[in-house]
Design a protein around this motif. Structure first.
Motif, mmCIF file in Angstrom:
data_model
loop_
_atom_site.group_PDB
_atom_site.id
_atom_site.type_symbol
_atom_site.label_atom_id
_atom_site.label_comp_id
_atom_site.label_asym_id
_atom_site.label_seq_id
_atom_site.Cartn_x
_atom_site.Cartn_y
_atom_site.Cartn_z
ATOM 1 N N VAL A 353 40.138 42.978 51.467
ATOM 2 C CA VAL A 353 40.179 42.138 52.662
ATOM 3 C C VAL A 353 41.321 41.129 52.590
ATOM 4 O O VAL A 353 41.801 40.652 53.635
ATOM 5 N N LEU A 354 41.776 40.794 51.389
ATOM 6 C CA LEU A 354 42.910 39.886 51.278
ATOM 7 C C LEU A 354 44.153 40.506 51.916
ATOM 8 O O LEU A 354 44.828 39.886 52.734
ATOM 9 N N SER A 355 44.460 41.750 51.562
ATOM 10 C CA SER A 355 45.646 42.412 52.098
ATOM 11 C C SER A 355 45.476 42.785 53.560
ATOM 12 O O SER A 355 46.433 42.730 54.344
ATOM 13 N N THR A 356 44.274 43.191 53.947
ATOM 14 C CA THR A 356 44.050 43.678 55.304
ATOM 15 C C THR A 356 43.946 42.548 56.317
ATOM 16 O O THR A 356 44.461 42.664 57.441
ATOM 17 N N HIS A 357 43.296 41.444 55.949
ATOM 18 C CA HIS A 357 43.065 40.357 56.903
ATOM 19 C C HIS A 357 43.618 39.018 56.432
ATOM 20 O O HIS A 357 44.140 38.255 57.248
ATOM 21 N N GLY A 358 43.497 38.720 55.148
ATOM 22 C CA GLY A 358 43.903 37.410 54.652
ATOM 23 C C GLY A 358 45.397 37.168 54.737
ATOM 24 O O GLY A 358 45.853 36.188 55.361
ATOM 25 N N LEU A 359 46.194 38.043 54.120
ATOM 26 C CA LEU A 359 47.643 37.855 54.126
ATOM 27 C C LEU A 359 48.244 37.948 55.528
ATOM 28 O O LEU A 359 49.051 37.092 55.913
ATOM 29 N N PRO A 360 47.898 38.966 56.353
ATOM 30 C CA PRO A 360 48.417 38.963 57.731
ATOM 31 C C PRO A 360 47.964 37.745 58.541
ATOM 32 O O PRO A 360 48.718 37.234 59.379
ATOM 33 N N GLY A 361 46.729 37.280 58.300
ATOM 34 C CA GLY A 361 46.268 36.093 59.004
ATOM 35 C C GLY A 361 47.073 34.861 58.642
ATOM 36 O O GLY A 361 47.456 34.068 59.508
ATOM 37 N N LEU A 362 47.365 34.688 57.350
ATOM 38 C CA LEU A 362 48.192 33.558 56.918
ATOM 39 C C LEU A 362 49.619 33.686 57.443
ATOM 40 O O LEU A 362 50.254 32.688 57.810
ATOM 41 N N LEU A 363 50.135 34.917 57.484
ATOM 42 C CA LEU A 363 51.466 35.131 58.048
ATOM 43 C C LEU A 363 51.493 34.771 59.523
ATOM 44 O O LEU A 363 52.451 34.148 60.010
ATOM 45 N N GLY A 364 50.447 35.161 60.261
ATOM 46 C CA GLY A 364 50.367 34.795 61.672
ATOM 47 C C GLY A 364 50.284 33.293 61.865
ATOM 48 O O GLY A 364 50.903 32.739 62.786
ATOM 49 N N TRP A 365 49.548 32.613 60.983
ATOM 50 C CA TRP A 365 49.464 31.153 61.051
ATOM 51 C C TRP A 365 50.837 30.527 60.827
ATOM 52 O O TRP A 365 51.252 29.612 61.568
ATOM 53 N N LEU A 366 51.571 31.007 59.824
ATOM 54 C CA LEU A 366 52.898 30.466 59.538
ATOM 55 C C LEU A 366 53.866 30.749 60.693
ATOM 56 O O LEU A 366 54.665 29.880 61.079
ATOM 57 N N THR A 367 53.772 31.944 61.263
ATOM 58 C CA THR A 367 54.617 32.287 62.402
ATOM 59 C C THR A 367 54.336 31.386 63.592
ATOM 60 O O THR A 367 55.250 30.913 64.281
#
Length: 440
Positions: A353-367
């Motif tokens: 879930v880190l790779s599938t949702h966590g990392l993309p979610g944090l990337l979206g937050w930073l974007t």
């Protein structure tokens, strides 16, 4: 003769379900009513989107986790059970404010949609503990996580005056961190050598791919459901941005998976888990996306980060919880050829879930942060938004970790009779299969 393989199904699951469902019926009897003033046009426009959410929650997430050869029925069946229970509970918690002021919780298509989005956060977290918990633990986990998610939404709206879309779109980050800290607390030593029955096969992988395709197809509805219908251009922009990001992430995840493979082939689980990374990232940042190329760039970056993380990353987290909640320190190390995220400090993430949702979610937050600062007219506005945006993330992660710790400590008690190591990832512990029954 009573089955000796899993006696807790009858003695624990059935009474708990009947107790909870009876309680929900009583609560709904005294405190809810269906909204009477319904606009026919809004209803006809929203109902197809509501059905799209149903497909994602009840079909997509369920089949997505069915890749384990001996746990496919439990993955889909338990996901369905958790979803219907969590949605009923979320409707009550989301309607507390309405009940306080008017004495009744108003039920509408929109409130059902918001409740199902809360449920999606639970289904994300379940992926981290998939196969290592029983049904009773999953139900308790769902009730506590929905409460935590609604609490986080209330804190964001009360302390930061955040809009509902801001609160909902952090569900990927909330669900991922909740699941990770929960699986850390429920860690089993057996995961160091690998569970005996944690295996994949082609047929189970095809069912999992079915869930992936359904999630991919309906993700634009998921991201645009809360956009105000009075601004159709915003809703269209959300749909188009999500679709373009998903398309690019599908291409990029396949390419990166092949590039990162020593054999030069695509890893099926890698591709399936990361194919909608762009949809996750755009969902968090969609309110500031203006141009198609921005969505496509986000999709490309999210897929690359997600696919690389799925294959290589092994995260070492400093889990001194007081320091962690305050300062969020962490160190990232790389280890090759990891089939799933296996954390130091004993953390086994079944569905990554880190790779599938966590990392993309944090990337979206930073974007979202960077694009909003870029679009700001003056430095004061940019600084205010940066502070607001950082506080949203800190509050979300803090509530997620805190509720995950509380839930993990509760579920670790032996009274819930968690499955033994040799019975993890096994449908036979919970379901009756006539062709496998022992005849006398």
């Amino acid at each position: 003769m009573a089955p000796k393989y899993a006696p807790d199904v009858r003695s624990r699951l059935a009474p708990l379900l009947l107790f909870l469902q009876t309680g929900f019926i009583i609560l709904y009897y005294f405190s809810t009513e269906i909204e009477s003033n319904v606009d026919g046009i809004i209803f006809s426009n929203f109902y197809p989107v509501f059905q799209d959410l149903n497909v994602m929650v009840f079909l997509g997430f369920g089949f997505l986790s069915s890749f384990l050869v001996r746990y496919g029925f439990s993955a889909s069946g338990f996901s369905f059970l958790i979803a219907v229970m969590a949605t009923q509970w979320a409707l009550i918690l989301n309607g507390i404010e309405s009940w306080y002021y008017s004495g009744k919780i108003k039920l509408s298509l929109r409130s059902l949609g918001v409740a199902e989005m809360c449920t999606a956060s639970v289904l994300i977290s379940i992926g981290a503990v998939q196969g290592k918990t029983n049904h009773v633990q999953l139900i308790l986990m769902a009730l506590l996580e929905v409460f935590g998610f609604v609490l986080n939404e209330w804190l964001l709206q009360t302390l930061l005056s955040a809009r509902n879309t801001h609160c909902i779109m952090v569900l990927h980050i909330f669900g991922a961190f909740f699941g990770l800290v929960l699986t850390w607390i429920l860690y089993r030593k057996e995961s160091e050598q690998g569970f005996e029955k944690e295996k994949l096969d082609r047929k189970a992988g095809l069912f999992s791919m079915l869930g992936t395709v359904f999630l991919w197809m309906f993700w634009p509805s998921f991201n645009s459901v809360l956009v105000d219908d009075h601004f159709p251009e915003r809703k269209l922009r959300s749909v188009c941005s999500t679709y373009l990001a998903l398309a690019v992430s599908a291409v990029a995840s396949l390419a990166v998976s092949a590039l990162s493979s020593p054999e030069g082939k695509v890893h099926p689980a890698n591709f399936q888990s990361c194919i909608f990374a762009g949809g996750v990232a755009v969902g968090v940042s969609m309110s500031v996306i203006r141009y198609p190329w921005e969505a496509m760039t986000i999709g490309l970056t999210a897929a690359a980060v997600s696919t690389t993380g799925f294959r290589y990353l092994k995260v070492v987290i400093n889990v001194f919880m007081c320091q962690f909640i305050i300062s969020l320190p962490y160190t990232i190390l790389c280890f090759p050829n990891q089939s799933h995220m296996l954390f130091a400090f004993e953390c086994h993430d079944t569905c990554s879930v880190l790779s599938t949702h966590g990392l993309p979610g944090l990337l979206g937050w930073l974007t979202h942060l960077l694009l909003q600062i870029k679009q700001s007219d003056d430095h004061t506005t940019a600084i205010r938004f940066a502070v607001f945006h950082i506080c949203v993330l800190l509050i979300t992660i803090t509530v997620s970790l805190t509720m995950g710790i509380i839930t993990g400590v509760l579920l670790k008690w032996d009274i819930w009779r968690p499955p033994q190591d040799k019975k993890c990832f096994d449908d036979q512990a919970f379901w009756m299969f006539e062709h496998l029954a022992v005849r006398k």
